[in-house]
Design a protein around this motif. Structure first.
Motif, PDB file in Angstrom:
ATOM      1  N   GLY A  75       0.909  -1.140  -0.010  1.00 29.58           N
ATOM      2  CA  GLY A  75       0.253  -0.142  -0.170  1.00 29.58           C
ATOM      3  C   GLY A  75       0.745   1.298   0.013  1.00 29.58           C
ATOM      4  O   GLY A  75       1.706   1.311   0.742  1.00 29.58           O
ATOM      5  N   GLY A  79       2.192   4.133   4.011  1.00 30.17           N
ATOM      6  CA  GLY A  79       3.291   3.441   3.238  1.00 30.17           C
ATOM      7  C   GLY A  79       4.302   3.987   2.792  1.00 30.17           C
ATOM      8  O   GLY A  79       5.279   3.561   2.863  1.00 30.17           O
ATOM      9  N   VAL A 107      -6.280  11.836  -0.917  1.00 33.93           N
ATOM     10  CA  VAL A 107      -7.658  11.642  -0.565  1.00 33.93           C
ATOM     11  C   VAL A 107      -8.288  12.910  -0.094  1.00 33.93           C
ATOM     12  O   VAL A 107      -9.374  13.555  -0.382  1.00 33.93           O
ATOM     13  CB  VAL A 107      -8.142  10.523   0.138  1.00 33.93           C
ATOM     14  CG1 VAL A 107      -9.493  10.275   0.208  1.00 33.93           C
ATOM     15  CG2 VAL A 107      -6.944   9.425  -0.048  1.00 33.93           C
ATOM     16  N   ALA A 145       0.659  -3.686  -8.682  1.00 38.90           N
ATOM     17  CA  ALA A 145      -0.030  -4.799  -8.665  1.00 38.90           C
ATOM     18  C   ALA A 145      -1.030  -4.800  -7.646  1.00 38.90           C
ATOM     19  O   ALA A 145      -0.807  -4.098  -6.737  1.00 38.90           O
ATOM     20  CB  ALA A 145       0.876  -5.984  -8.699  1.00 38.90           C
ATOM     21  N   GLU A 146      -1.965  -5.683  -7.791  1.00 35.18           N
ATOM     22  CA  GLU A 146      -3.013  -5.753  -6.838  1.00 35.18           C
ATOM     23  C   GLU A 146      -2.822  -6.766  -5.876  1.00 35.18           C
ATOM     24  O   GLU A 146      -2.324  -8.005  -6.418  1.00 35.18           O
ATOM     25  CB  GLU A 146      -4.598  -5.636  -7.287  1.00 35.18           C
ATOM     26  CG  GLU A 146      -5.573  -5.916  -6.335  1.00 35.18           C
ATOM     27  CD  GLU A 146      -6.861  -6.109  -6.787  1.00 35.18           C
ATOM     28  OE1 GLU A 146      -7.145  -5.766  -7.922  1.00 35.18           O
ATOM     29  OE2 GLU A 146      -7.842  -6.254  -5.968  1.00 35.18           O
ATOM     30  N   ILE A 147      -2.692  -6.646  -4.648  1.00 39.35           N
ATOM     31  CA  ILE A 147      -2.361  -7.679  -3.497  1.00 39.35           C
ATOM     32  C   ILE A 147      -3.579  -8.599  -3.706  1.00 39.35           C
ATOM     33  O   ILE A 147      -4.491  -8.192  -3.276  1.00 39.35           O
ATOM     34  CB  ILE A 147      -2.055  -7.071  -2.221  1.00 39.35           C
ATOM     35  CG1 ILE A 147      -1.145  -6.136  -1.980  1.00 39.35           C
ATOM     36  CG2 ILE A 147      -1.779  -8.395  -1.302  1.00 39.35           C
ATOM     37  CD1 ILE A 147       0.204  -6.530  -2.690  1.00 39.35           C
ATOM     38  N   ALA A 161      -0.050  -1.409   4.974  1.00 37.60           N
ATOM     39  CA  ALA A 161      -0.619   0.025   5.167  1.00 37.60           C
ATOM     40  C   ALA A 161      -1.744   0.036   3.735  1.00 37.60           C
ATOM     41  O   ALA A 161      -1.572   0.809   2.717  1.00 37.60           O
ATOM     42  CB  ALA A 161       0.460   0.783   4.843  1.00 37.60           C
ATOM     43  N   LEU A 162      -2.739  -0.920   3.836  1.00 34.45           N
ATOM     44  CA  LEU A 162      -3.597  -1.002   2.721  1.00 34.45           C
ATOM     45  C   LEU A 162      -4.707  -0.073   2.847  1.00 34.45           C
ATOM     46  O   LEU A 162      -5.946  -0.290   1.834  1.00 34.45           O
ATOM     47  CB  LEU A 162      -4.061  -2.441   2.305  1.00 34.45           C
ATOM     48  CG  LEU A 162      -3.082  -3.375   2.008  1.00 34.45           C
ATOM     49  CD1 LEU A 162      -3.581  -4.863   2.159  1.00 34.45           C
ATOM     50  CD2 LEU A 162      -2.702  -3.034   0.469  1.00 34.45           C
ATOM     51  N   GLY A 163      -4.954   0.912   3.826  1.00 37.19           N
ATOM     52  CA  GLY A 163      -6.015   1.701   3.850  1.00 37.19           C
ATOM     53  C   GLY A 163      -7.338   1.073   4.047  1.00 37.19           C
ATOM     54  O   GLY A 163      -7.506   0.065   4.897  1.00 37.19           O
ATOM     55  N   PHE A 178     -17.383   7.803  -1.735  1.00 37.83           N
ATOM     56  CA  PHE A 178     -16.902   8.846  -1.962  1.00 37.83           C
ATOM     57  C   PHE A 178     -15.393   8.433  -1.409  1.00 37.83           C
ATOM     58  O   PHE A 178     -14.773   8.760  -0.196  1.00 37.83           O
ATOM     59  CB  PHE A 178     -17.321   9.830  -1.074  1.00 37.83           C
ATOM     60  CG  PHE A 178     -16.736  11.338  -1.564  1.00 37.83           C
ATOM     61  CD1 PHE A 178     -16.797  11.596  -2.948  1.00 37.83           C
ATOM     62  CD2 PHE A 178     -15.779  11.956  -0.880  1.00 37.83           C
ATOM     63  CE1 PHE A 178     -16.531  13.171  -3.265  1.00 37.83           C
ATOM     64  CE2 PHE A 178     -15.355  13.294  -1.440  1.00 37.83           C
ATOM     65  CZ  PHE A 178     -15.782  13.873  -2.503  1.00 37.83           C
ATOM     66  N   THR A 180     -15.966  14.509   6.427  1.00 37.23           N
ATOM     67  CA  THR A 180     -15.958  14.390   4.850  1.00 37.23           C
ATOM     68  C   THR A 180     -17.143  14.886   4.354  1.00 37.23           C
ATOM     69  O   THR A 180     -17.341  15.695   3.467  1.00 37.23           O
ATOM     70  CB  THR A 180     -15.579  13.016   4.534  1.00 37.23           C
ATOM     71  OG1 THR A 180     -14.409  12.525   4.961  1.00 37.23           O
ATOM     72  CG2 THR A 180     -15.972  12.779   3.027  1.00 37.23           C
ATOM     73  N   GLU A 182     -17.483  18.733   4.425  1.00 34.26           N
ATOM     74  CA  GLU A 182     -16.731  19.274   3.296  1.00 34.26           C
ATOM     75  C   GLU A 182     -17.526  19.339   1.982  1.00 34.26           C
ATOM     76  O   GLU A 182     -17.429  20.134   0.947  1.00 34.26           O
ATOM     77  CB  GLU A 182     -15.349  19.111   3.434  1.00 34.26           C
ATOM     78  CG  GLU A 182     -15.021  17.588   3.063  1.00 34.26           C
ATOM     79  CD  GLU A 182     -13.479  17.391   3.361  1.00 34.26           C
ATOM     80  OE1 GLU A 182     -12.814  18.008   4.437  1.00 34.26           O
ATOM     81  OE2 GLU A 182     -12.898  16.157   2.878  1.00 34.26           O
ATOM     82  N   GLY A 204      -1.944   2.852   9.601  1.00 35.40           N
ATOM     83  CA  GLY A 204      -2.850   3.628   8.932  1.00 35.40           C
ATOM     84  C   GLY A 204      -4.286   3.032   9.224  1.00 35.40           C
ATOM     85  O   GLY A 204      -4.422   2.525  10.304  1.00 35.40           O
ATOM     86  N   ALA A 209      -9.295   7.262  11.928  1.00 37.69           N
ATOM     87  CA  ALA A 209      -8.592   7.184  10.430  1.00 37.69           C
ATOM     88  C   ALA A 209      -8.334   8.446   9.986  1.00 37.69           C
ATOM     89  O   ALA A 209      -9.247   9.074   9.197  1.00 37.69           O
ATOM     90  CB  ALA A 209      -9.628   6.113   9.690  1.00 37.69           C
ATOM     91  N   ALA A 214      -1.906   8.090   9.960  1.00 38.30           N
ATOM     92  CA  ALA A 214      -1.241   7.087   9.256  1.00 38.30           C
ATOM     93  C   ALA A 214       0.307   7.373   8.966  1.00 38.30           C
ATOM     94  O   ALA A 214       1.213   6.386   8.910  1.00 38.30           O
ATOM     95  CB  ALA A 214      -1.933   7.001   7.811  1.00 38.30           C
TER      96      ALA A 214
END
Ligand SMILES: Cc1cc2nc3c(=O)[nH]c(=O)nc-3n(C[C@H](O)[C@H](O)[C@H](O)COP(=O)(O)OP(=O)(O)OC[C@H]3O[C@@H](n4cnc5c(N)ncnc54)[C@H](O)[C@@H]3O)c2cc1C
Length: 439
Positions: free
Chosen positions: A8, A13, A42, A85-87, A113-115, A133, A197, A200, A328, A344, A349
């Motif tokens: 990540g 990461g 983000v 690449a996608e894990i 650290a994949l969020g 979102f 979020t 805003e 993270g 979060a 993070a």
């Protein structure tokens, strides 16, 4: 040579990778894997959703450049190997990670650290009808949708210009575009979830819709933005004084806030509340929160909290594993001082990424690991245009234009921490000049 694998390339990461590289450089093989070729900034996603002028930039190239920072820029001249690449799976017993493309990566030390991902909290219809979102695609799709909705409203003179009575709902929009144009008085957007979020997004959307409607030559107010929160109060963790400041600003912008109203169901043209009320809407934006990635569920050797996040010790080492750390959004960490779970947030993070890097270096030298002492009592809430409320160290509040300036400086500080000075300043300049167009 030790192999260090970072899963990540988000806030946690990247910080971990850059700190490790600075300290051990070529003495270890540092690899970072991310499914994208860019780091998504983000915190500025709401600006993308509400950016004005996308029509002149049909492939959104300028917009993408402002919040998608290529890893090739971040890691240029660094001894960090980047793999896009996608894990797919993680095997901690055999210290191997598989990508969806079939590549197997092994490691001596790993940082997860994949969020996180958007959560619909099991509410029916969210997946099908609401705009989430979280990703670049979400932000661009929302922008496009608002543009389309404004285009579907009537031209000058047809829109009611008298003030809207928030108690009386608009007539329901029908499915037929002709009928829609005939009876539709304006765009009605519901933002569900009034966390930072949601606030805003709702605030900025009022600015964006105004710009779109002006450009269409529509007179009078053509939008209603509803902000709906299930909890009795928005942002329960902030003081009443701060909440009033935010509420007043939202009201000035025309955002209609409803507290204590949980959404039970979302459909294409209405939402149903748990109190039985139904509200007709043209667009639903879902900002109620995030949950851990599904990939973590398939890790039998990993200790997960009830909410699916990874359980770590004080040093951010994954419980029961001596060579795996996590940082993270995917981490569950309780602050011992306050008993509160660490939220979060991007800067949380980053801090955790720093500690994970430090502790890998210490593990390599068999030194005692350092503890992570969370600090998260600082926040900035942008509330539409060049306006933000900043809650700084010691509880000091700065609101309005200067709050917005602080927010921009914080963003600049982050860019400077991951990019060369010239590139960071150029990026911030691009961001500011583009994003203030709808203010
Ligand atoms: C709309 C919005 C606004 C926000 N605003 C703020 C703000 O103003 N201030 C603030 O402090 N925080 C804010 N946050 C929270 C903040 O963005 C997160 O806390 C932060 O991004 C977490 O960092 P991370 O490194 O854990 O994960 P992320 O930054 O999400 O990074 C995770 C990385 O993992 C990659 N990845 C995921 N799955 C895979 C896979 N299977 N294979 C390969 N790669 C994968 C992703 O592509 C991503 O690059 C906001 C969040 C959202 C959604």
């Amino acid at each position: 040579m030790h192999k260090i694998l970072i899963l990540g390339g988000g806030f946690g990461g990247i910080r971990c990778a850059l700190d490790l590289e600075k300290k051990i450089g070529s003495k270890a093989e540092i690899t970072l894997v991310d499914k994208n070729s860019y780091h998504l900034f983000v915190p500025a996603l709401y600006e993308v959703a509400s950016a004005y002028g996308l029509k002149q930039d049909p492939f959104a190239i300028r917009l993408k450049k402002t919040i998608c920072i290529p890893y090739s820029d971040i890691f240029s001249a660094k001894k960090i190997r980047f793999i896009q690449a996608e894990i797919f799976s993680i095997d901690v017993e055999n210290q191997k990670v598989a990508t969806r493309g079939g590549e197997i990566l092994d490691y001596d030390y790993m940082i997860i650290a994949l969020g996180s991902q958007s959560s619909d909290f099991g509410v029916p219809g969210v997946k099908e009808y609401a705009f989430s979102f979280k990703s670049l695609e979400n932000g661009l799709a929302l922008n496009q949708k608002i543009n389309e909705l404004v285009f579907a409203t009537q031209r000058e003179g047809d829109v009611k210009s008298e003030p809207i009575n928030p108690v009386v709902d608009f007539p329901t929009a029908t499915k037929s575009p002709k009928e829609f144009r005939k009876i539709h008085y304006g765009v009605k957007i519901a933002v569900i979830g009034a966390g930072f979020t949601g606030i805003e997004v709702a605030a900025e959307l009022t600015c964006c819709v105004k710009k779109f409607t002006q450009a269409r030559g529509i007179k009078g107010r053509c939008e209603r933005v509803l902000l709906i929160e299930a909890a009795p109060k928005i942002l329960p963790m902030i003081s009443d004084k701060e909440r009033i400041v935010i509420m007043e600003r939202l009201t000035r912008l025309g955002v209609e806030v409803t507290e204590g109203a949980a959404v039970e169901e979302v459909r294409s043209d209405y939402i149903k509340l748990k109190n039985g009320k139904t509200i007709d809407v043209d667009l639903v934006v879902w900002t109620t929160g995030v949950k851990p990635l599904d990939i973590l569920k398939n890790l039998p050797s990993m200790s997960l909290a009830g909410n699916g996040k990874i359980v770590v010790d004080d040093s951010l080492k994954v419980a029961g594993l001596s060579n795996v750390f996590a940082a993270g959004d995917n981490v569950e960490f309780q602050d011992q001082k306050t008993g509160r779970l660490v939220p979060a947030l991007a800067y949380v993070a980053v801090e955790q990424g720093k500690i994970a890097a430090k502790n890998i270096l210490r593990s390599l030298k068999s030194d005692k690991l350092v503890s992570y002492n969370p600090f998260f009592d600082v926040w900035i809430a942008p509330v539409g245009g060049k306006y933000a409320l900043a809650h700084l160290w010691g509880g000091v509040n700065v609101k309005g234009f200067w709050g917005w300036v602080i927010r921009e400086l914080v963003d600049l500080k982050y860019m400077l921490s991951i990019l060369p000075v010239k590139a960071a300043i150029a990026l911030m300049w691009q961001e500011i000049t583009l994003f203030i167009k709808n203010d």
